[in-house]
Design an enzyme around this catalytic site. Sequence first.
Site, short mmCIF file in Angstrom:
data_model
loop_
_atom_site.label_atom_id
_atom_site.label_comp_id
_atom_site.label_asym_id
_atom_site.label_seq_id
_atom_site.Cartn_x
_atom_site.Cartn_y
_atom_site.Cartn_z
N ASN A 1 0.42 -21.05 -10.99
CA ASN A 1 0.32 -21.51 -12.39
C ASN A 1 1.42 -22.54 -12.60
O ASN A 1 2.60 -22.20 -12.71
CB ASN A 1 0.50 -20.30 -13.33
CG ASN A 1 0.56 -20.70 -14.78
OD1 ASN A 1 0.22 -21.83 -15.14
ND2 ASN A 1 1.00 -19.78 -15.63
N LYS B 1 1.97 -24.38 -15.13
CA LYS B 1 2.42 -24.48 -16.53
C LYS B 1 2.59 -25.94 -16.93
O LYS B 1 1.81 -26.79 -16.51
CB LYS B 1 3.71 -23.69 -16.72
CG LYS B 1 3.64 -22.26 -16.17
CD LYS B 1 4.80 -21.42 -16.59
CE LYS B 1 4.75 -20.09 -15.91
NZ LYS B 1 5.74 -19.16 -16.40
N HIS C 1 -2.37 -15.65 -20.89
CA HIS C 1 -1.01 -15.64 -20.34
C HIS C 1 -0.05 -15.30 -21.46
O HIS C 1 -0.27 -15.68 -22.62
CB HIS C 1 -0.69 -17.02 -19.74
CG HIS C 1 0.57 -17.01 -18.94
ND1 HIS C 1 1.81 -17.06 -19.53
CD2 HIS C 1 0.78 -16.94 -17.60
CE1 HIS C 1 2.74 -17.03 -18.58
NE2 HIS C 1 2.14 -16.95 -17.41
N GLU D 1 2.55 -16.53 -22.35
CA GLU D 1 3.04 -17.72 -23.08
C GLU D 1 1.99 -18.23 -24.08
O GLU D 1 2.36 -18.79 -25.11
CB GLU D 1 3.47 -18.80 -22.07
CG GLU D 1 4.76 -18.39 -21.37
CD GLU D 1 4.98 -18.99 -20.00
OE1 GLU D 1 4.29 -19.96 -19.65
OE2 GLU D 1 5.83 -18.47 -19.27
N GLU E 1 1.27 -9.00 -15.54
CA GLU E 1 2.48 -9.81 -15.58
C GLU E 1 3.45 -9.24 -16.62
O GLU E 1 3.36 -9.59 -17.81
CB GLU E 1 2.15 -11.24 -15.96
CG GLU E 1 1.24 -11.93 -14.98
CD GLU E 1 1.50 -13.43 -14.95
OE1 GLU E 1 1.81 -13.94 -13.88
OE2 GLU E 1 1.43 -14.07 -16.01
N GLY F 1 9.51 -15.69 -14.93
CA GLY F 1 10.48 -16.79 -14.97
C GLY F 1 11.92 -16.33 -15.08
O GLY F 1 12.81 -17.14 -15.36
N SER G 1 8.09 -13.57 -11.17
CA SER G 1 9.16 -13.84 -10.22
C SER G 1 8.79 -13.51 -8.77
O SER G 1 9.62 -13.03 -8.00
CB SER G 1 10.45 -13.12 -10.63
OG SER G 1 10.90 -13.60 -11.89
C1 PEP Z 1 3.66 -16.87 -14.54
O1 PEP Z 1 3.97 -17.70 -15.37
O2 PEP Z 1 2.50 -16.48 -14.51
C2 PEP Z 1 4.69 -16.36 -13.64
C3 PEP Z 1 4.43 -15.27 -12.99
O3 PEP Z 1 5.86 -17.08 -13.56
P1 PEP Z 1 7.07 -16.86 -12.50
O4 PEP Z 1 6.45 -16.65 -11.15
O5 PEP Z 1 7.89 -18.09 -12.59
O6 PEP Z 1 7.80 -15.62 -12.95
#
Ligand code: PEP
Length: 264
Positions: A9, A11, A94, A96, A181, A187, A227
Site C-alpha cells: 500500500n 498510500k 483502511h 486511514e 491491521e 507505521g 509494520s
Molecule cells: C498499512 O498502511 O496498511 C500498513 C500496514 O503500514 P505499515 O506497514 O507502514 O505499518
Amino acid sequence: MRRKVIFGNWKLNKTVAEGVALAKELRAALPNPKCEVGVAPTFLALNAVAEALKGSPIAVAGQNCFWKEKGAYTSQISPQYLKDAGASHVIIGHSETRGRFGVEESVEDPDALKVFGDTDASVNIKARYALENGLVPIICCGELLSERKAGNTDKVVSGQIEGALKNITAAQVAGLVIAYEPVWAIGTGEVCASDEADRVCGVIRATVARLYDQATAEAVRIQYGGSVKPDNAKELLSKPNIDGALVGGASLKAADFLGIIEAV
Ligand code: PEP
C-alpha cells in the site's frame, strides 16, 4: 491450501515516474513469485503503474473506491474507473480512510481525524459495489490502542467484519481478502506479536464461520498488516491463520518489499 497474498500500500507516496520505476524493479525481480503480489499506487499513478506491470504476475489495487459509477461526485473514483485504469483489486476501509489513526490520543481535535469518514456501512457498500463490478476487495479492520487496552480487540474486529460483509454472499467472501491491521501497529514500527496477530486472524476466521460456514472461513484469505518488515515477515507468515501481508512503509523500497515476498 490458501495461496499467500502480499500487497504493498503506497498510500500518498510515489509520483507517477517514481511509481513506474518501482513497478519496473519489482517486475524484473518477480517473473514468477510463489505468492500473489500486488501494489496500490495513488490514483494518479495507477494507470501508468498498471501499464508498466501489464502481462506480469503483479496486480494493481486502488486505495479506495466509491459506490457509484460516475456523476457529480467530486473527488471520487469508481470500481469501473479503477478497472479501466488497470486495477484488479481495491483496498477498502483502511484505518486511514476510516479516520482511525494510531495517534488519536494525542490529537486535540478528534473530529479532525474523521475527515475521511469511512464507517462499517460505507465499507460494506463499497465492498459490495467493488464485487459487483469485478474488483477483489481487500477489506481492512483493526482496533485502536485504546480499544486494545480496554480488552475490546475481538469485539471491535469481529464487529467491523460483520458490518463489512453484510449482504455479501459466501461465494464472494471466499474470493476476497481481509486485512487485520491493528491501528497502533501501522507505521509505528511496533509490530503485533505473531501469536497475537495469528489469534486475532483466527477470531476473524471464526466470525466468517459464524456468519457463513466453515468452508467459507477456510477459503477466505486474511492478511496481517502493521509494520511488516523483511526481518519479521517470516515469523508472521508462518502462522496458520495469517495468509499474507498488507505492507505500507516497507513496500516503498524494492529491496524491502522483495525481502517480505521472499519470506513466504
Ligand atoms: C498499512 O498502511 O496498511 C500498513 C500496514 O503500514 P505499515 O506497514 O507502514 O505499518
